[in-house]
Design a protein around this motif. Sequence first.
Motif, PDB file in Angstrom:
ATOM      1  N   GLY A  38      29.327 -16.475  39.809  1.00 44.34           N
ATOM      2  CA  GLY A  38      29.878 -15.134  39.849  1.00 44.34           C
ATOM      3  C   GLY A  38      31.288 -14.933  40.550  1.00 44.34           C
ATOM      4  N   VAL A  39      32.220 -13.836  39.752  1.00 39.59           N
ATOM      5  CA  VAL A  39      33.404 -13.548  40.710  1.00 39.59           C
ATOM      6  C   VAL A  39      33.288 -12.136  41.011  1.00 39.59           C
ATOM      7  CG1 VAL A  39      35.665 -13.345  40.193  1.00 39.59           C
ATOM      8  CG2 VAL A  39      34.707 -15.314  39.210  1.00 39.59           C
ATOM      9  N   VAL A  40      33.658 -11.895  42.437  1.00 36.24           N
ATOM     10  CA  VAL A  40      33.633 -10.451  42.751  1.00 36.24           C
ATOM     11  C   VAL A  40      35.238 -10.123  42.781  1.00 36.24           C
ATOM     12  CG1 VAL A  40      32.985  -8.893  44.738  1.00 36.24           C
ATOM     13  CG2 VAL A  40      31.713 -11.133  44.176  1.00 36.24           C
ATOM     14  N   ALA A  41      35.484  -8.972  41.920  1.00 35.08           N
ATOM     15  CA  ALA A  41      36.860  -8.394  42.264  1.00 35.08           C
ATOM     16  C   ALA A  41      37.104  -7.811  43.523  1.00 35.08           C
ATOM     17  CB  ALA A  41      36.804  -7.322  41.042  1.00 35.08           C
ATOM     18  N   PRO A  42      38.517  -7.952  43.814  1.00 35.87           N
ATOM     19  CA  PRO A  42      39.035  -7.510  45.314  1.00 35.87           C
ATOM     20  C   PRO A  42      38.365  -6.040  45.453  1.00 35.87           C
ATOM     21  CG  PRO A  42      40.769  -7.830  43.784  1.00 35.87           C
ATOM     22  CD  PRO A  42      39.646  -8.356  43.175  1.00 35.87           C
ATOM     23  N   GLY A  43      37.641  -5.839  46.359  1.00 43.53           N
ATOM     24  CA  GLY A  43      36.830  -4.406  46.677  1.00 43.53           C
ATOM     25  C   GLY A  43      35.537  -4.124  46.478  1.00 43.53           C
ATOM     26  N   ALA A  44      35.371  -4.951  45.481  1.00 44.20           N
ATOM     27  CA  ALA A  44      34.095  -4.701  44.529  1.00 44.20           C
ATOM     28  C   ALA A  44      32.940  -5.273  45.399  1.00 44.20           C
ATOM     29  CB  ALA A  44      33.888  -5.048  43.195  1.00 44.20           C
ATOM     30  N   ARG A  45      31.399  -4.753  44.978  1.00 45.70           N
ATOM     31  CA  ARG A  45      30.464  -5.340  45.656  1.00 45.70           C
ATOM     32  C   ARG A  45      29.870  -6.240  44.992  1.00 45.70           C
ATOM     33  NH1 ARG A  45      25.774  -1.809  49.009  1.00 45.70           N
ATOM     34  NH2 ARG A  45      24.640  -3.713  49.592  1.00 45.70           N
ATOM     35  N   ALA A  46      29.412  -7.489  45.377  1.00 41.92           N
ATOM     36  CA  ALA A  46      28.489  -8.596  44.762  1.00 41.92           C
ATOM     37  C   ALA A  46      27.427  -8.065  44.198  1.00 41.92           C
ATOM     38  CB  ALA A  46      28.250  -9.626  45.937  1.00 41.92           C
ATOM     39  N   GLU A  47      27.220  -8.418  43.021  1.00 42.25           N
ATOM     40  CA  GLU A  47      26.326  -8.010  42.185  1.00 42.25           C
ATOM     41  C   GLU A  47      24.933  -8.843  41.805  1.00 42.25           C
ATOM     42  OE1 GLU A  47      25.818  -4.722  41.724  1.00 42.25           O
ATOM     43  OE2 GLU A  47      27.811  -3.911  41.550  1.00 42.25           O
ATOM     44  N   ARG A  48      25.247 -10.280  42.459  1.00 40.44           N
ATOM     45  CA  ARG A  48      24.427 -11.065  41.901  1.00 40.44           C
ATOM     46  C   ARG A  48      24.163 -12.224  43.062  1.00 40.44           C
ATOM     47  NH1 ARG A  48      25.184 -14.800  37.391  1.00 40.44           N
ATOM     48  NH2 ARG A  48      25.665 -13.070  35.983  1.00 40.44           N
ATOM     49  N   ARG A  49      23.109 -13.123  43.137  1.00 34.73           N
ATOM     50  CA  ARG A  49      23.143 -14.107  44.082  1.00 34.73           C
ATOM     51  C   ARG A  49      23.741 -15.634  43.797  1.00 34.73           C
ATOM     52  NH1 ARG A  49      17.162 -12.018  46.229  1.00 34.73           N
ATOM     53  NH2 ARG A  49      17.896  -9.966  46.665  1.00 34.73           N
ATOM     54  N   GLY A  50      23.613 -16.253  44.747  1.00 30.85           N
ATOM     55  CA  GLY A  50      24.304 -17.770  44.582  1.00 30.85           C
ATOM     56  C   GLY A  50      25.642 -17.653  45.319  1.00 30.85           C
ATOM     57  N   LEU A  51      26.440 -18.779  44.624  1.00 31.14           N
ATOM     58  CA  LEU A  51      27.677 -19.089  45.196  1.00 31.14           C
ATOM     59  C   LEU A  51      28.902 -18.006  44.349  1.00 31.14           C
ATOM     60  CD1 LEU A  51      30.148 -20.463  46.818  1.00 31.14           C
ATOM     61  CD2 LEU A  51      29.998 -22.267  45.061  1.00 31.14           C
ATOM     62  N   LEU A  52      29.382 -17.173  44.913  1.00 32.56           N
ATOM     63  CA  LEU A  52      30.556 -16.195  44.309  1.00 32.56           C
ATOM     64  C   LEU A  52      31.621 -16.688  44.721  1.00 32.56           C
ATOM     65  CD1 LEU A  52      28.317 -13.097  44.664  1.00 32.56           C
ATOM     66  CD2 LEU A  52      28.240 -14.591  42.849  1.00 32.56           C
ATOM     67  N   PHE A  53      32.775 -16.422  43.943  1.00 29.01           N
ATOM     68  CA  PHE A  53      34.181 -16.480  44.444  1.00 29.01           C
ATOM     69  C   PHE A  53      34.656 -14.746  44.544  1.00 29.01           C
ATOM     70  CE2 PHE A  53      38.601 -16.396  43.329  1.00 29.01           C
ATOM     71  CZ  PHE A  53      39.110 -16.975  44.519  1.00 29.01           C
ATOM     72  N   ALA A  54      34.878 -14.478  45.568  1.00 32.01           N
ATOM     73  CA  ALA A  54      35.536 -13.065  45.983  1.00 32.01           C
ATOM     74  C   ALA A  54      36.847 -13.369  45.784  1.00 32.01           C
ATOM     75  CB  ALA A  54      34.917 -12.449  47.351  1.00 32.01           C
ATOM     76  N   ALA A  55      37.388 -12.603  44.849  1.00 30.30           N
ATOM     77  CA  ALA A  55      39.004 -12.870  44.488  1.00 30.30           C
ATOM     78  C   ALA A  55      39.825 -12.052  45.708  1.00 30.30           C
ATOM     79  CB  ALA A  55      39.193 -12.564  43.178  1.00 30.30           C
ATOM     80  N   THR A  56      39.928 -12.490  46.660  1.00 29.11           N
ATOM     81  CA  THR A  56      40.891 -12.005  47.732  1.00 29.11           C
ATOM     82  C   THR A  56      42.188 -12.632  47.923  1.00 29.11           C
ATOM     83  OG1 THR A  56      40.018 -12.800  49.727  1.00 29.11           O
ATOM     84  CG2 THR A  56      38.490 -11.311  48.525  1.00 29.11           C
ATOM     85  N   PRO A  57      43.270 -11.981  48.804  1.00 32.19           N
ATOM     86  CA  PRO A  57      44.146 -12.731  49.272  1.00 32.19           C
ATOM     87  C   PRO A  57      43.753 -13.515  50.426  1.00 32.19           C
ATOM     88  CG  PRO A  57      44.834 -10.443  48.913  1.00 32.19           C
ATOM     89  CD  PRO A  57      43.205 -10.515  48.719  1.00 32.19           C
ATOM     90  N   ALA A  58      44.504 -14.674  50.572  1.00 35.18           N
ATOM     91  CA  ALA A  58      44.106 -15.540  51.514  1.00 35.18           C
ATOM     92  C   ALA A  58      44.527 -15.109  53.004  1.00 35.18           C
ATOM     93  CB  ALA A  58      44.977 -17.045  51.620  1.00 35.18           C
ATOM     94  N   SER A  59      45.374 -14.097  53.245  1.00 35.46           N
ATOM     95  CA  SER A  59      45.655 -13.424  54.526  1.00 35.46           C
ATOM     96  C   SER A  59      44.031 -13.169  55.077  1.00 35.46           C
ATOM     97  CB  SER A  59      46.131 -11.887  54.320  1.00 35.46           C
ATOM     98  OG  SER A  59      45.761 -11.276  55.379  1.00 35.46           O
ATOM     99  N   ASP A  60      43.882 -13.757  56.384  1.00 36.38           N
ATOM    100  CA  ASP A  60      42.719 -13.598  57.197  1.00 36.38           C
ATOM    101  C   ASP A  60      41.980 -12.125  57.106  1.00 36.38           C
ATOM    102  OD1 ASP A  60      42.969 -16.178  57.545  1.00 36.38           O
ATOM    103  OD2 ASP A  60      43.464 -16.107  59.432  1.00 36.38           O
ATOM    104  N   PHE A  61      43.065 -11.095  57.567  1.00 32.66           N
ATOM    105  CA  PHE A  61      42.403  -9.728  57.715  1.00 32.66           C
ATOM    106  C   PHE A  61      41.954  -8.915  56.636  1.00 32.66           C
ATOM    107  CE2 PHE A  61      46.996 -10.124  59.048  1.00 32.66           C
ATOM    108  CZ  PHE A  61      46.805 -11.157  60.072  1.00 32.66           C
TER     109      PHE A  61
END
Lengths: 497, 497
Positions: free
Chosen positions: B372-395
């Motif tokens: 699954g894909v997690v939109a920036p700021g959204a909460r993960a809704e499923r299990r497994g390996l997910l791509f959280a679409a965030t900037p690369a900036s560490d913070f």
Amino acid sequence: MHPADNVAIVANTGGLPSGSVTPDGLTLLERIPQGHKVALGDIARGQEIRRYDVSIGTASHDLPAGSWINEERLTLPPAPGMNRLPIATRAAPLTRKPRPATFLGYRNPDGSVGTRNLLGITSTVQCVSGILAYAVARIRAELLPKYPNVDGVLAHDHTYGCGVAIDSQDAEIPIRTLRNIAANPNFGGALMAVSLGCEKLQPSRLFPERDPLDLVRFQDERNSGFDAIVTDIMARAENHLQRLNQRERQPTRVSELVVGMQCGGSDAFSGVTANPALGVASDMIVASGGTTLFSEVTEVRDGIEQLTARAISSDVARDLIDWLAWYDLYLARGGVDRSANTTPGNRAGGLSNIREKAMGSIIKSGSAPIAGVVAPGARAERRGLLFAATPASDFTCGTLQLAAGATVHVFTTGRGTPYSLEAMPTLKISTRSDLARRWHDLIDIDAGPVAEGNVSLEEMGQIIFDQILATASGQRTWAERHGIHNSLALFNPAPVT
Amino acid sequence: MHPADNVAIVANTGGLPSGSVTPDGLTLLERIPQGHKVALGDIARGQEIRRYDVSIGTASHDLPAGSWINEERLTLPPAPGMNRLPIATRAAPLTRKPRPATFLGYRNPDGSVGTRNLLGITSTVQCVSGILAYAVARIRAELLPKYPNVDGVLAHDHTYGCGVAIDSQDAEIPIRTLRNIAANPNFGGALMAVSLGCEKLQPSRLFPERDPLDLVRFQDERNSGFDAIVTDIMARAENHLQRLNQRERQPTRVSELVVGMQCGGSDAFSGVTANPALGVASDMIVASGGTTLFSEVTEVRDGIEQLTARAISSDVARDLIDWLAWYDLYLARGGVDRSANTTPGNRAGGLSNIREKAMGSIIKSGSAPIAGVVAPGARAERRGLLFAATPASDFTCGTLQLAAGATVHVFTTGRGTPYSLEAMPTLKISTRSDLARRWHDLIDIDAGPVAEGNVSLEEMGQIIFDQILATASGQRTWAERHGIHNSLALFNPAPVT
């Protein structure tokens, strides 16, 4: 506010009920809250609604005398154009006499004068901020007591420095902001920086003219971990504390003062009490050769013709227009416009739209000619009344005024906000006395008596002027006494990567 | 990294001098620093340079065998297109067996499980943060000692909430980030908020489904100043502390774990040691029914074809493409592109461009299908390996993974960064042993032995997996022992006003 206005505001605490009759014989047709507008005569649909002798919009339907005028009954006019503006037509020098007053400031090697004696530590990147904050807490607890003439130690914490589009043209704004905050007169000419090592914002880019730089770089081979890094930061800090501790306050002319002016949590009284009184104080400072900064682009955009008219020269007017146009484009790129300003609190406080808010905001700049424009993040290079072209966001504006070189911050508020910065004392002025009574241990000056007719604007301006000088000389604000302050908020118009 | 590669990297600490001969008989034509690439055979101008069995660019001139290959000798290929991508062609389920391991977690009313027992206090706007920080310091000093089962108290400090274009479409990103951080499982289902009153981000907008909300609003009539506000915050906090103090850790299956994975301060070893080992640990967690998040859009953009191939369905592939395209537009709007990634430290560490960095970054996602894909700021809704679409900036990435619901953070680093968050334990893994030795009191796990051939990736993956479970069960990271952490950095793509 002006004989030509067709609205006035209800000053009474708690507002006035329907059926109230004013001394002039006007009967209110409905309950009107404090700070909100009432129609002084019948206003037809489409007719201009005037306050401060300017149109703040048109009536969206017929409004008989005594009607409440709020944001739903008022149509926002389009933003004023940027062509055919009056240029330097109202830029006469102030006729006020200079004040003989002085303040007690800290003179710096570059000739600037601070109002506090602080050690500021710059970080190039947010990665280092956890360890830096730890070290600063230990410096405060273990070292500062040995150096009683130093007012404090602080890290210029921020979320910039890496993971940002640093080659974007707009990146210069946050970078020069950090550079100029480090150079603020309240830091006594000392420069100490903390860097990670691999970040985009390299120390040599942040401080190109400072070589060698007093720098702790975490990734340097000699830094063998947490304890070693903390020890290094503390040792370097102590060198600065020893020097800063030798300094003493000296009598200083008002011409060395740089005062940042801002309003936040505004209401309809902002333009009646606190802001015009601050404008008087600003005129007193400028007439004495000092410098005041006003800002908040989206809050002056609707009064652009007033600003260009007050510009001291066509060059200054051109700078004003350029920066206001830059913001128009910046907002448009994000799909919004200046109507994104006005908050729920503004509207609840009686400010119907950004045009009305703008008139009350600009009035804190007094009547001096506008002697220059300071680009966001840049340092003020001349004296007099300056427009620092910053967003209206309180935290962003305060951060940029600090970079511009402000050494005292004056903040007017109608709804009430405890906003303050650690690097310069923040004097808070309430627009209404009930706020000052309620927040008795947060509001430094109450401008409310102006609305009650007990104190003139000139008298209130003198009170503010005197308090600015006392604060500049070391008198502590409420926020300083409590030890509360807000974070810096860098203005970064460029993308995060 | 792969038999088809025509480059390899120098693993030796300190690099190798010109004239060095490798066991395979290759003679270095110049000095090559540690982590940097060497040509294994003659490479002609324009020929592909392959690492990880993918092209990381073309030779900008002829490079004989033994040449140093750095960013000046390598031309970055154009970003891969977004059409004709392989969809779900490599999405076979993991063949790994689930691990029998458990951890000791805090079970929440909503069924989620935290790894820490924290009181988090949300602020709607930065204006309140000075007083809130003061109150939190007093809660820590005066109340927390009475509640020994509570791990800590923290304010979710940020610079959002007012002075922002809150009606912009993109404003939903920072708003839902704040909402979901408050809901992170490490806060035990408690929700307490602090508001000014007049801000744009009203509590009812931030938490539309929480009525009544446990809220301190500074501008409420009953709040008669600083002391009253602080007293109110402390009293409400104590109610939460009393409840949180009753909680106990319970044995919990790995399927309840949510691990955020990130890299920062990367070098050429990142893709050789720490990241692939973390990929193994991720596979172990996913095979056991748990959840791992990987992120950093600009660092995976160049490997989009790998991600769409591993998407579990065409819907997930479509979400991936949509978010990567959204970032392309976001960067273009700011006048930059994905080449804004790679830092001076990356290049010094041997990573020539974003394509090469991407390959080393993606590898930490292991080999599980992307569920699954997690939109920036959204909460993960499923299990497994997910791509959280965030900037690369560490913070920024860390902040968004926290919002996604991560309860343990794993952070790999080559150059070295002390980055960590207060709200979830951050395990730091070094790519090289010399960094782990030097930063002996900051680095939690050393993946360097993989490069020296002493430990297999599978073995290192097991070590990381075990440390994640131990940390989730309460073992403290170095950062927790020192009490250091970084600020939150909200991702706000919309303008400041």
